[in-house]
Design an enzyme around this catalytic site. Structure first.
Site, PDB file in Angstrom:
ATOM      1  N   LYS A  13       5.295  -9.541  -4.776  1.00  0.00           N
ATOM      2  CA  LYS A  13       4.566  -8.772  -5.329  1.00  0.00           C
ATOM      3  C   LYS A  13       4.970  -7.537  -6.037  1.00  0.00           C
ATOM      4  O   LYS A  13       4.611  -7.389  -7.098  1.00  0.00           O
ATOM      5  CB  LYS A  13       3.316  -8.310  -4.505  1.00  0.00           C
ATOM      6  CG  LYS A  13       2.520  -9.789  -3.908  1.00  0.00           C
ATOM      7  CD  LYS A  13       1.180  -9.160  -3.219  1.00  0.00           C
ATOM      8  CE  LYS A  13       1.782  -8.348  -1.766  1.00  0.00           C
ATOM      9  NZ  LYS A  13       2.307  -9.071  -0.839  1.00  0.00           N
ATOM     10  N   ARG A  88      -6.782  -6.483   0.485  1.00  0.00           N
ATOM     11  CA  ARG A  88      -6.491  -7.387   1.563  1.00  0.00           C
ATOM     12  C   ARG A  88      -7.265  -7.963   2.483  1.00  0.00           C
ATOM     13  O   ARG A  88      -7.215  -8.747   3.325  1.00  0.00           O
ATOM     14  CB  ARG A  88      -5.273  -6.765   2.359  1.00  0.00           C
ATOM     15  CG  ARG A  88      -3.820  -6.916   2.000  1.00  0.00           C
ATOM     16  CD  ARG A  88      -2.973  -5.819   2.795  1.00  0.00           C
ATOM     17  NE  ARG A  88      -1.527  -6.436   2.854  1.00  0.00           N
ATOM     18  CZ  ARG A  88      -0.474  -5.846   2.361  1.00  0.00           C
ATOM     19  NH1 ARG A  88      -0.706  -4.712   1.518  1.00  0.00           N
ATOM     20  NH2 ARG A  88       0.444  -6.193   2.589  1.00  0.00           N
ATOM     21  N   ARG A 127      15.859  -8.436   2.254  1.00  0.00           N
ATOM     22  CA  ARG A 127      15.380  -7.012   1.781  1.00  0.00           C
ATOM     23  C   ARG A 127      15.875  -5.795   2.761  1.00  0.00           C
ATOM     24  O   ARG A 127      16.321  -4.955   2.363  1.00  0.00           O
ATOM     25  CB  ARG A 127      13.719  -6.867   1.498  1.00  0.00           C
ATOM     26  CG  ARG A 127      13.345  -5.550   0.931  1.00  0.00           C
ATOM     27  CD  ARG A 127      11.901  -5.633   0.655  1.00  0.00           C
ATOM     28  NE  ARG A 127      10.823  -5.811   1.817  1.00  0.00           N
ATOM     29  CZ  ARG A 127       9.601  -6.235   1.481  1.00  0.00           C
ATOM     30  NH1 ARG A 127       9.219  -6.337   0.319  1.00  0.00           N
ATOM     31  NH2 ARG A 127       8.855  -6.256   2.563  1.00  0.00           N
ATOM     32  N   ARG A 139      12.387  -0.396   5.930  1.00  0.00           N
ATOM     33  CA  ARG A 139      10.919  -0.589   6.702  1.00  0.00           C
ATOM     34  C   ARG A 139      10.726  -1.025   7.975  1.00  0.00           C
ATOM     35  O   ARG A 139      11.460  -1.649   8.384  1.00  0.00           O
ATOM     36  CB  ARG A 139      10.173  -1.417   5.812  1.00  0.00           C
ATOM     37  CG  ARG A 139       9.882  -0.722   4.294  1.00  0.00           C
ATOM     38  CD  ARG A 139       9.372  -1.884   3.286  1.00  0.00           C
ATOM     39  NE  ARG A 139       7.964  -2.443   3.997  1.00  0.00           N
ATOM     40  CZ  ARG A 139       6.988  -3.021   3.331  1.00  0.00           C
ATOM     41  NH1 ARG A 139       7.053  -3.120   1.942  1.00  0.00           N
ATOM     42  NH2 ARG A 139       6.034  -3.616   3.909  1.00  0.00           N
ATOM     43  N   ARG A 150       2.265  -9.745  10.242  1.00  0.00           N
ATOM     44  CA  ARG A 150       1.836  -9.298   9.184  1.00  0.00           C
ATOM     45  C   ARG A 150       1.401 -10.887   8.265  1.00  0.00           C
ATOM     46  O   ARG A 150       0.282 -10.727   7.276  1.00  0.00           O
ATOM     47  CB  ARG A 150       2.951  -9.118   7.963  1.00  0.00           C
ATOM     48  CG  ARG A 150       3.232  -7.589   8.454  1.00  0.00           C
ATOM     49  CD  ARG A 150       4.723  -6.901   7.974  1.00  0.00           C
ATOM     50  NE  ARG A 150       4.466  -6.998   6.593  1.00  0.00           N
ATOM     51  CZ  ARG A 150       6.079  -6.923   5.892  1.00  0.00           C
ATOM     52  NH1 ARG A 150       7.006  -6.621   6.623  1.00  0.00           N
ATOM     53  NH2 ARG A 150       6.026  -6.502   4.646  1.00  0.00           N
TER      54      ARG A 150
END
Ligand code: AMP
Length: 207
Positions: A13, A88, A127, A139, A150
């Site tokens: 995204k 969300r 990532r 992160r 998540r």
């Protein structure tokens, strides 16, 4: 144009929203980035959000909704925006609808990136590795444990938004498993279908 990017964590995204934002000349509004900035400031809200985010859960609608509504009311978003990571929950989607209705504005499209779950963990691990190699901060929620939470949050709280926006005639789904450039081209192809004006104004040519 006023757009929403929908998709699970790791679907791409952020990458795609940045590309669309640049081409369309509208701001990319990422609630994840907004929240990470609040956490970095160490305010009371930031401290509360930090642990929730690290676990992979969603922070409260009240915190996120106000920040987004403020951003979209700013002059920089007058000609449009791309929401990345928002809404969300159905509560967030309804709050956005209400605010836009009051401002006599509407959404142009909701762009959903479909990616099978098995690929998402690989992408998140990649990532995190890339960030580390580039000397950036990894992160706190880019790890297998938080990803599981998540994904659960996505399935139970966010996935229902696809039906919500499909019913509103706004949902456009693109295969997020394709190479990045192809995903971008497909997203632009969807946008070109929206209105002849969009096709002639901003969206000519391929990526
Ligand atoms: P993201 O950068 O979009 O993956 O978001 C990182 C984390 O920020 C999420 O796992 C949530 O904890 C929080 N977050 C981001 N956007 C929202 C939202 N719209 N509602 C609730 N929590 C959010």
């Amino acid at each position: 144009m006023r757009l929403i990017m929908l998709g699970p964590p790791g679907a791409g995204k952020g990458t795609q929203a940045a590309r669309l934002a640049e081409r369309l000349g509208v701001p990319q509004l990422s609630t994840g980035d907004m929240l990470r900035a609040v956490v970095a400031k160490g305010s009371l809200v930031g401290l509360a959000a930090r642990d929730v985010m690290a676990r992979g859960e969603l922070v409260g609608d009240d915190i996120v909704v106000n920040s987004v509504l403020e951003c979209i009311a700013e002059p920089g978003a007058a000609s449009g925006f791309i929401l990345d990571g928002f809404p969300r929950t159905l509560g967030q989607a309804r709050a956005l609808d209400e605010a836009l209705e009051q401002a006599r504005l509407g959404l142009d499209a909701v762009l959903e990136l479909k990616v099978v779950e098995a690929v998402l963990l690989d992408r998140i691990i990649y990532r995190a590795r890339e960030a580390k190699a580039a000397g950036q901060r990894v992160r706190s929620d880019d790890n297998p444990e938080a990803l599981k939470v998540r994904l659960e949050a996505y399935q139970t709280q966010t996935q229902p938004l696809a039906d919500y926006y499909r019913t509103a005639g706004l949902l456009h789904t693109v295969d997020g498993l394709m190479p990045i450039d192809q995903v971008t081209s497909s997203l632009f192809a969807e946008l070109r279908l929206l209105t002849p004006v969009a096709g002639s104004l901003h969206l000519t040519g391929d990526i």
